[in-house]
Design an enzyme around this catalytic site. Sequence first.
Site, PDB file in Angstrom:
ATOM      1  CG  HIS A  24      -1.531   1.304   1.504  1.00  0.00           C
ATOM      2  ND1 HIS A  24      -3.012   1.610   1.150  1.00  0.00           N
ATOM      3  CD2 HIS A  24      -1.491   2.417   1.865  1.00  0.00           C
ATOM      4  CE1 HIS A  24      -3.440   2.730   1.391  1.00  0.00           C
ATOM      5  NE2 HIS A  24      -2.440   3.301   1.777  1.00  0.00           N
ATOM      6  CD  GLU A  25       1.782   3.478   3.791  1.00  0.00           C
ATOM      7  OE1 GLU A  25       2.115   4.583   3.133  1.00  0.00           O
ATOM      8  OE2 GLU A  25       0.848   3.377   4.447  1.00  0.00           O
ATOM      9  CG  HIS A  28       0.584   6.278  -0.843  1.00  0.00           C
ATOM     10  ND1 HIS A  28      -0.566   6.670  -1.420  1.00  0.00           N
ATOM     11  CD2 HIS A  28       0.073   5.587   0.374  1.00  0.00           C
ATOM     12  CE1 HIS A  28      -1.595   6.616  -0.731  1.00  0.00           C
ATOM     13  NE2 HIS A  28      -1.284   5.768   0.517  1.00  0.00           N
TER      14      HIS A  28
END
Length: 432
Positions: A24-25, A28
């Site tokens: 998920h990170e 980003h």
Amino acid sequence: MTAVIYALGVVVFLLGVALSIALHEMGHMWPAKKFGVKVTQFFVGFGRTVWSFRRGETEYGLKLVPLGGFVKLVGMLPPERDDDPSHARTSNTGLFTQLASDARQLEYETVTTADTDRLFYRKPWWQKVIVMAGGPTVNLIIATVLFSISFMGFGVATPTTTVGQVADCAITDAEAGRACTDADPPTPAKQAGLQAGDVITSFDGEPITSWDQLTRLIRANGDETATISFERDGSEQTVDVTTSVLARAALDDPERVENVGFLGVTPTSVIERQGPLFVVEEMGRMIGQTAEAIVHLPARMVEVVKAVFGAEREQDSPISIVGASRVAGELVTVDQPTLAEGTQRIITLLAGLNLFLWLFNLIPLLPLDGGHIAGALWEALRRGWARLRGRPDPGYVDVAKMLPIAYAVGSVLMLMGVVLIFADIVNPVSLS
């Protein structure tokens, strides 16, 4: 041995959660770096740093509390004067103004003039949307991949048109599980002499191709008489059956009860691998259920608080990572599943978690990703409208002004997390 398998299920699930957070990170960080944003930290977890290393300008590592993760994108908050990134007020009046000012000062402690064009807030709105939507999008991709593995690789229990069991008595769903008594009427199937192993071929003249089709025909029959054709031991037989009317859960809404035709048979099931269309349809259904669960989350939290004080905990109650870990342990031990069955259960649990994270993170409130996406879209709308009207550029959206809301939402989420963890310890959800 059971305890070892239980612990293994918990460990595998937690590793899957940690990997989901990291990806998920990464969702980003990768587009942020591609767009030239300065990224100084990439961590899984919160609190004290357990382990880290530096590559280039970015520090990667693990922190003590594995309840999330973060990527430090420099320049999330614009300065009070866009032309001078190092400028921030040194004195303020008002609590909210001070909070914003302190956050700005912290944001720009390590920013130099060379970083000006690399600050996140200075990027075009569409780049901001891509960066902030990258994390939730990765969760959706993970969920899609895992559900595809589960449904297409392992398969799904699919009911056949073969009778698996004939119920002895007709009782409502609310009484399901209790033993029959002399006061309970026999089921129409029992009276008609249907047996386990019978293959239903037609219902009142309509050829039967699936159990779902048969179920709907039975329900629609009410208390009328119908002719059922079936195969038994290689021979075709028919029997007239008068279905009864019974209160049953609606097919399209399990919470709603309706009076429908009832026969009293359950099917045998076989494991069948499904195709991509099934994955899409099933995920669409689960997205709807997950969205509904998020909408009703505040009300469900009231039930969780009651459970803390001894009330019964529902099986579909909201749970924390602690509760989910316990469920993972039970999934690989309850009913003594095979290795394939246990693996599929953990994969499906992780898929559901990622689907939830995708939707939850899109809620348009700070500090969630959806709040930043909403801010970027508002910036695009505001600047575009100003251009259309020939007005001066209103500039970047000042996310710092929304920090009080972010702190409030963050506090509520932390409180909910604490309550859920406590409930999962004193009154956990159990599958058995």
